[in-house]
Design a protein around this motif. Structure first.
Motif, PDB file in Angstrom:
ATOM      1  N   VAL A 124      21.253  -0.427  18.963  1.00  0.00           N
ATOM      2  CA  VAL A 124      20.247   0.116  20.509  1.00  0.00           C
ATOM      3  C   VAL A 124      19.530  -0.476  20.895  1.00  0.00           C
ATOM      4  O   VAL A 124      19.017   0.306  22.091  1.00  0.00           O
ATOM      5  CB  VAL A 124      20.319   1.259  19.766  1.00  0.00           C
ATOM      6  CG1 VAL A 124      21.340   2.189  19.165  1.00  0.00           C
ATOM      7  CG2 VAL A 124      18.862   1.635  18.733  1.00  0.00           C
ATOM      8  N   LEU A 125      19.164  -1.673  20.872  1.00  0.00           N
ATOM      9  CA  LEU A 125      18.384  -2.208  20.965  1.00  0.00           C
ATOM     10  C   LEU A 125      18.331  -2.566  22.894  1.00  0.00           C
ATOM     11  O   LEU A 125      19.672  -2.971  22.992  1.00  0.00           O
ATOM     12  CB  LEU A 125      17.952  -3.794  20.461  1.00  0.00           C
ATOM     13  CG  LEU A 125      17.355  -4.242  19.230  1.00  0.00           C
ATOM     14  CD1 LEU A 125      17.062  -5.657  18.772  1.00  0.00           C
ATOM     15  CD2 LEU A 125      15.735  -3.281  19.518  1.00  0.00           C
ATOM     16  N   PRO A 126      17.783  -3.038  23.359  1.00  0.00           N
ATOM     17  CA  PRO A 126      17.747  -2.656  25.049  1.00  0.00           C
ATOM     18  C   PRO A 126      18.379  -4.136  24.985  1.00  0.00           C
ATOM     19  O   PRO A 126      17.998  -5.234  24.985  1.00  0.00           O
ATOM     20  CB  PRO A 126      17.009  -2.128  25.986  1.00  0.00           C
ATOM     21  CG  PRO A 126      15.452  -1.726  24.629  1.00  0.00           C
ATOM     22  CD  PRO A 126      16.387  -1.879  23.286  1.00  0.00           C
ATOM     23  N   LYS A 127      19.509  -4.218  26.402  1.00  0.00           N
ATOM     24  CA  LYS A 127      20.032  -5.407  26.261  1.00  0.00           C
ATOM     25  C   LYS A 127      19.126  -6.437  26.805  1.00  0.00           C
ATOM     26  O   LYS A 127      17.679  -6.107  27.125  1.00  0.00           O
ATOM     27  CB  LYS A 127      20.784  -5.425  27.901  1.00  0.00           C
ATOM     28  CG  LYS A 127      21.387  -6.294  28.079  1.00  0.00           C
ATOM     29  CD  LYS A 127      23.009  -6.258  29.037  1.00  0.00           C
ATOM     30  CE  LYS A 127      23.408  -7.141  29.546  1.00  0.00           C
ATOM     31  NZ  LYS A 127      23.256  -8.146  30.451  1.00  0.00           N
ATOM     32  N   ASP A 128      19.051  -7.808  26.147  1.00  0.00           N
ATOM     33  CA  ASP A 128      18.148  -9.066  26.794  1.00  0.00           C
ATOM     34  C   ASP A 128      16.575  -8.361  26.237  1.00  0.00           C
ATOM     35  O   ASP A 128      16.151  -9.632  25.996  1.00  0.00           O
ATOM     36  CB  ASP A 128      17.949  -9.090  28.210  1.00  0.00           C
ATOM     37  CG  ASP A 128      19.256 -10.290  28.729  1.00  0.00           C
ATOM     38  OD1 ASP A 128      20.227 -10.277  27.690  1.00  0.00           O
ATOM     39  OD2 ASP A 128      19.642  -9.711  29.860  1.00  0.00           O
ATOM     40  N   SER A 129      16.837  -7.698  25.099  1.00  0.00           N
ATOM     41  CA  SER A 129      14.851  -7.183  24.694  1.00  0.00           C
ATOM     42  C   SER A 129      15.157  -8.540  23.557  1.00  0.00           C
ATOM     43  O   SER A 129      13.936  -8.839  23.346  1.00  0.00           O
ATOM     44  CB  SER A 129      15.180  -5.984  24.135  1.00  0.00           C
ATOM     45  OG  SER A 129      15.962  -5.734  23.087  1.00  0.00           O
ATOM     46  N   LEU A 130      15.423 -10.045  23.340  1.00  0.00           N
ATOM     47  CA  LEU A 130      15.406 -10.012  21.669  1.00  0.00           C
ATOM     48  C   LEU A 130      15.854 -11.800  22.781  1.00  0.00           C
ATOM     49  O   LEU A 130      15.310 -12.512  21.959  1.00  0.00           O
ATOM     50  CB  LEU A 130      15.745 -10.035  20.638  1.00  0.00           C
ATOM     51  CG  LEU A 130      15.750  -9.468  19.832  1.00  0.00           C
ATOM     52  CD1 LEU A 130      15.589  -9.182  18.402  1.00  0.00           C
ATOM     53  CD2 LEU A 130      14.004  -9.309  19.580  1.00  0.00           C
ATOM     54  N   ARG A 131      16.147 -11.633  24.250  1.00  0.00           N
ATOM     55  CA  ARG A 131      16.823 -13.504  24.290  1.00  0.00           C
ATOM     56  C   ARG A 131      15.015 -13.907  24.925  1.00  0.00           C
ATOM     57  O   ARG A 131      14.134 -13.277  24.676  1.00  0.00           O
ATOM     58  CB  ARG A 131      16.831 -12.952  26.020  1.00  0.00           C
ATOM     59  CG  ARG A 131      17.386 -13.717  27.131  1.00  0.00           C
ATOM     60  CD  ARG A 131      18.824 -13.645  27.735  1.00  0.00           C
ATOM     61  NE  ARG A 131      19.451 -13.188  27.424  1.00  0.00           N
ATOM     62  CZ  ARG A 131      20.273 -13.848  27.068  1.00  0.00           C
ATOM     63  NH1 ARG A 131      20.496 -14.502  27.262  1.00  0.00           N
ATOM     64  NH2 ARG A 131      21.781 -13.203  27.249  1.00  0.00           N
ATOM     65  N   ASP A 132      15.054 -15.193  23.983  1.00  0.00           N
ATOM     66  CA  ASP A 132      14.181 -15.946  24.000  1.00  0.00           C
ATOM     67  C   ASP A 132      12.979 -15.499  23.565  1.00  0.00           C
ATOM     68  O   ASP A 132      11.932 -16.427  23.612  1.00  0.00           O
ATOM     69  CB  ASP A 132      14.056 -16.186  25.839  1.00  0.00           C
ATOM     70  CG  ASP A 132      14.947 -17.282  26.730  1.00  0.00           C
ATOM     71  OD1 ASP A 132      15.920 -17.435  26.021  1.00  0.00           O
ATOM     72  OD2 ASP A 132      14.497 -16.950  27.627  1.00  0.00           O
ATOM     73  N   THR A 133      13.311 -14.479  22.683  1.00  0.00           N
ATOM     74  CA  THR A 133      11.866 -14.812  21.415  1.00  0.00           C
ATOM     75  C   THR A 133      12.599 -15.037  19.665  1.00  0.00           C
ATOM     76  O   THR A 133      13.757 -15.141  19.968  1.00  0.00           O
ATOM     77  CB  THR A 133      12.333 -13.292  21.457  1.00  0.00           C
ATOM     78  OG1 THR A 133      12.516 -12.060  22.263  1.00  0.00           O
ATOM     79  CG2 THR A 133      11.307 -12.141  19.899  1.00  0.00           C
ATOM     80  N   PRO A 134      11.293 -15.697  19.761  1.00  0.00           N
ATOM     81  CA  PRO A 134      11.760 -16.707  17.670  1.00  0.00           C
ATOM     82  C   PRO A 134      11.830 -14.808  17.147  1.00  0.00           C
ATOM     83  O   PRO A 134      11.126 -14.416  17.629  1.00  0.00           O
ATOM     84  CB  PRO A 134      10.220 -16.554  18.492  1.00  0.00           C
ATOM     85  CG  PRO A 134       9.368 -16.969  19.740  1.00  0.00           C
ATOM     86  CD  PRO A 134      10.191 -16.447  20.451  1.00  0.00           C
ATOM     87  N   VAL A 135      13.010 -15.844  16.400  1.00  0.00           N
ATOM     88  CA  VAL A 135      12.947 -14.627  15.467  1.00  0.00           C
ATOM     89  C   VAL A 135      13.170 -15.285  14.054  1.00  0.00           C
ATOM     90  O   VAL A 135      13.843 -16.743  13.723  1.00  0.00           O
ATOM     91  CB  VAL A 135      14.186 -14.073  15.295  1.00  0.00           C
ATOM     92  CG1 VAL A 135      15.328 -13.211  14.593  1.00  0.00           C
ATOM     93  CG2 VAL A 135      14.464 -13.044  16.703  1.00  0.00           C
ATOM     94  N   LEU A 136      13.250 -14.721  12.636  1.00  0.00           N
ATOM     95  CA  LEU A 136      13.225 -15.726  11.490  1.00  0.00           C
ATOM     96  C   LEU A 136      13.930 -14.716  10.726  1.00  0.00           C
ATOM     97  O   LEU A 136      13.363 -13.414  11.049  1.00  0.00           O
ATOM     98  CB  LEU A 136      11.454 -15.465  10.960  1.00  0.00           C
ATOM     99  CG  LEU A 136      11.505 -16.052   9.649  1.00  0.00           C
ATOM    100  CD1 LEU A 136      12.490 -17.330   9.416  1.00  0.00           C
ATOM    101  CD2 LEU A 136      10.105 -16.100   9.377  1.00  0.00           C
TER     102      LEU A 136
END
Lengths: 203, 386
Positions: free
Chosen positions: A100-112
């Protein structure tokens, strides 16, 4: 310099939870590696919004309680995720949040990435389940991830959990500091003019 | 301000009795509901368009024309007309015919439809939903305004020298609303043409409606159709009423809990808190509805969804009685008192004819297939036979 925003998603279900423990340790390591930059941490306990997630999947919209958490994730400069491994993958509740995360909300976000399980034999779940999921989301996934098995919490061997956590936190901090904040566009503010919408059809 | 109802046309089992109506029962109930809506003093009846079970309204203009013949005053509309998968040429012809048969007592609302398989069934792709809505409506808009259309697009076979008949009644095309829950492109489209914008408003929090309506109003002004507060806005709504709140909640809960769209999800209490759904006394419905203008501004059309989720016809007719007797008269008065003078009413056929400087017959008597020219239709010049 403004504070960095770090969102932490933790999908452990028990109280206390080893998944939450791992998430907190990864957070500490990341904040330490980012020093002296100020970091604002927002922790999202998936269990707290379990019913809201089901409702969102069924109705298509988020309750106010869930919406503030989705906003915190979407607005974060970096995200730490920690999930227990169930049946060879991330937990179902964890995936519902991702769904349910909005589309592209993690695009290019650094994630561990972090995961927990009963034994180290589940550790590849990070690479065969979590990593493809976040690749699909277009996140900048840190190459170092941490899997914590039950036995790791009692180990003092070199190369053990503490050192892996520290390395992972440093990796995320490096990704974040070397990474310009992704541009977000608001479709309600940055309207595509109708002439352009019409024009695309003839392009 | 116009008040009315809109139906989805679902055939749903009544969860309290386990009984499912037949399609025939559902279709005749729809007619009964529309006639009742007129009888209790409502202004608008709108039907959906669907092409899959459990929905019956696949042929909305047939149903609306039948209702038009049996009513005298109520405006017939759609909720929505599928502009994506319906050939715009057929929409132009069908609804122009309805316009003549109903003596202008109609308008329509464009929507995209969100049922994936319907697109391929009609040779389209749901991923093209927005471009289809834009191209098809651009063609429809011309078909009602130009006697002879040469046209080429991406999604439909080209047209050369095409005349859509009948021409609009009195030379005035039907008024069009565009409905969308969350696509800014559709609010932009409505603003560009100076058409109405309708926010479904029933399954989503008010914040979404506010965002869409504000965008539409801002862009309506940008395109020079008037000031933002003069844009033409319609809102959906969903209510269930009894004299006592507790009775309304008790009676409606099984329908809510098993409703196709939100059933088995949030509780009735959560849903009424988070969306415009109101289950309670007529007074509660009045207060809630008046509150809509706080975030949507002064608006022109309020439609309620009344006949869904398996509610029996008898109950729906009772709801319409309450709406017509206790709710709408109060809302009419209250909204009228609040509305500034420069905010227009929703356009009707009469007001559009007035704006066009009067009625004129737009009949095209014949068209030259070779030149595409439309001969003058004055009696002194004989029509050219095809």
């Amino acid at each position: 310099m403004s504070a960095l925003r770090l969102a932490v998603i933790t999908a452990g279900l028990t109280q206390p939870s080893s998944t939450r423990l791992l998430a907190d340790r990864l957070t500490e390591a990341t904040v330490a590696a980012l020093a002296p930059r100020e970091v604002v941490v927002e922790v999202v306990e998936v269990r707290d919004v379990a019913h809201d997630l089901t409702n969102h999947v069924l109705t298509g919209f988020a309750s106010p309680e869930l919406q503030v958490r989705l906003d915190a994730i979407a607005e974060a400069d970096a995200v730490i995720v920690a999930t227990p491994v169930y049946a060879a993958s991330y937990s179902g509740l964890f995936k519902m949040l991702v769904d349910v995360l909005p589309k592209d909300s993690l695009r290019d976000t650094p994630v561990l990435l972090g995961a927990t399980g009963g034994t180290a034999r589940h550790s590849l779940a990070i690479d065969h389940a979590l990593r493809p999921l976040f690749a699909h989301l277009g996140a900048l996934v840190a190459p170092v991830a941490v899997f914590a098995a039950s036995e790791d919490w009692g180990s003092v061997d070199a190369g053990s959990l503490g050192a892996r956590i520290e390395r992972a936190g440093t990796a995320l901090a490096r990704l974040l500091l070397g990474n310009a904040a992704p541009e977000r566009s608001d479709p309600f503010e940055d309207v595509t003019p109708f002439a352009a919408l019409l024009g695309e059809l003839h392009g | 301000m116009q008040f009315g109802i809109f139906t989805v046309g679902d055939v749903t089992t009544d969860p309290t009795t386990g009984r499912t109506p037949t399609e025939h029962e559902r279709i005749t109930a729809t007619i009964a509901i529309a006639k009742k809506a007129e009888e209790v003093g409502l202004d608008v009846f709108a039907t959906g368009q669907h092409h899959n079970p459990p929905f019956v309204p696949s042929a909305p203009t047939t149903t609306l024309a039948y209702i038009a013949a049996q009513t005298e005053r109520i405006i017939l509309s759609t909720s929505t007309t599928l502009i994506t998968t319906t050939d715009p040429v057929r929409i132009a012809e069908d609804y122009a015919t309805l316009q003549h048969l109903s003596a202008g007592r109609m308008d329509l609302m464009m929507g995209r439809g969100n049922t994936g398989p319907v697109y391929p069934w009609f040779g389209k792709d749901i991923r093209d939903g927005i471009p289809l809505a834009i191209e098809n409506y651009a063609l429809l808009h011309r078909l009602w305004r130009e006697d002879v259309v040469d046209w080429q697009g991406k999604y439909r076979t080209p047209l050369q020298g095409f005349t859509s008949t009948p021409r609009p009644l009195d030379g005035v095309p039907p008024f069009v609303w565009h409905g969308s829950i969350r696509s800014p492109e559709i609010a932009e489209q409505a603003a560009y043409y100076g058409d109405g914008f309708f926010s479904n408003h029933i399954f989503w929090p008010a914040s979404h409606t506010r965002q869409m309506v504000q965008l539409y109003r801002r862009r309506f002004e940008h395109y020079g159709h008037g000031s933002a507060d003069q844009a033409i806005v319609g809102l959906g709504g969903q209510v269930f009423m009894r004299k006592n709140s507790q009775d309304a909640v008790r009676e409606f809960r099984p329908y809510f809990d098993n409703a196709p769209v939100y059933g088995h999800g949030p509780s009735l209490e959560e849903f009424t808190r988070q969306t415009p759904l109101t289950v309670g006394s007529p007074q509660e419905v009045i207060e809630r509805t008046l509150g809509f203008r706080e975030y949507a501004g002064d608006y022109q059309r309020q439609l309620w969804l009344m006949d869904h989720a398996g509610l029996p016809l008898k109950t729906v007719l009772e709801q319409l009685d309450i709406l017509g007797e206790e709710v709408v008269p109060v809302l009419r008065k209250e909204f009228a008192a609040l509305k500034p003078a420069h905010v227009p009413d929703a356009p009707t056929h009469a007001s559009l004819v007035g704006r066009a400087g009067g009625a004129h017959d737009a009949t095209v008597h014949a068209t030259d297939d070779v030149t595409g020219a439309s001969p003058d239709a004055t009696p002194s010049e004989p029509a050219v036979a095809r």
